[in-house]
Scaffold this motif. Structure first.
Motif, PDB file in Angstrom:
ATOM      1  N   UNK A  92       0.832  -1.207   0.000  1.00 57.10           N
ATOM      2  CA  UNK A  92       0.000   0.000   0.000  1.00 57.10           C
ATOM      3  C   UNK A  92       0.868   1.259   0.000  1.00 57.10           C
ATOM      4  N   UNK A  93       1.934   1.248   0.798  1.00 49.32           N
ATOM      5  CA  UNK A  93       2.835   2.410   0.816  1.00 49.32           C
ATOM      6  C   UNK A  93       3.482   2.618  -0.543  1.00 49.32           C
ATOM      7  N   UNK A  94       3.894   1.518  -1.169  1.00 49.86           N
ATOM      8  CA  UNK A  94       4.528   1.612  -2.493  1.00 49.86           C
ATOM      9  C   UNK A  94       3.543   2.180  -3.517  1.00 49.86           C
ATOM     10  N   UNK A  95       2.305   1.692  -3.499  1.00 53.05           N
ATOM     11  CA  UNK A  95       1.290   2.193  -4.438  1.00 53.05           C
ATOM     12  C   UNK A  95       0.960   3.657  -4.168  1.00 53.05           C
ATOM     13  N   UNK A  96       0.905   4.048  -2.903  1.00 45.89           N
ATOM     14  CA  UNK A  96       0.587   5.423  -2.536  1.00 45.89           C
ATOM     15  C   UNK A  96       1.682   6.370  -2.996  1.00 45.89           C
ATOM     16  N   UNK A  97       2.942   5.933  -2.906  1.00 49.91           N
ATOM     17  CA  UNK A  97       4.073   6.774  -3.245  1.00 49.91           C
ATOM     18  C   UNK A  97       4.291   6.897  -4.758  1.00 49.91           C
ATOM     19  N   UNK A  98       3.642   6.103  -5.544  1.00 44.28           N
ATOM     20  CA  UNK A  98       3.808   6.169  -7.014  1.00 44.28           C
ATOM     21  C   UNK A  98       3.202   7.400  -7.606  1.00 44.28           C
TER      22      UNK A  98
END
Length: 98
Positions: A92-98
């Motif tokens: 979720x953090x990775x997707x949010x930071x994209x």
């Protein structure tokens, strides 16, 4: 000469001339005054039915079908300790930071 040999054991069966075993299931019992019928021990053993187990009754044409009810154990907690929550949060953090 008879092609079949009747063998006596806990589960009645016929041994065919080809060496195959055929389980005998045609057993006749009387219905009691309360509508009760005893399931033969050999059938209970084969189906794994023990005292206190639940069974389901259904009509199958002109016959009554009795099937054991198999209760599945809860899956709750079966994936605990595998780190899946932290992996999901990282995704979720990775997707949010994209």
């Amino acid at each position: 000469m008879n092609r079949y040999t009747l063998r006596y054991s806990a589960v009645p069966y016929l041994l065919t001339g080809a060496g195959r075993m055929v389980i005998l299931t045609g057993m006749t019992y009387r219905v009691g005054p309360k509508g009760q019928v005893v399931i033969p021990k050999s059938m209970r053993d084969r189906l794994g039915i023990t005292p206190g187990d639940e069974v389901d009754f259904s009509l199958d044409g002109e016959a009554v079908r009795v099937e054991p009810i198999r209760v599945q154990a809860s899956l709750r907690g079966s994936l605990a300790g595998r780190g899946l929550l932290s992996e999901l949060e990282a995704d979720h953090r990775t997707e949010r930071d994209l």
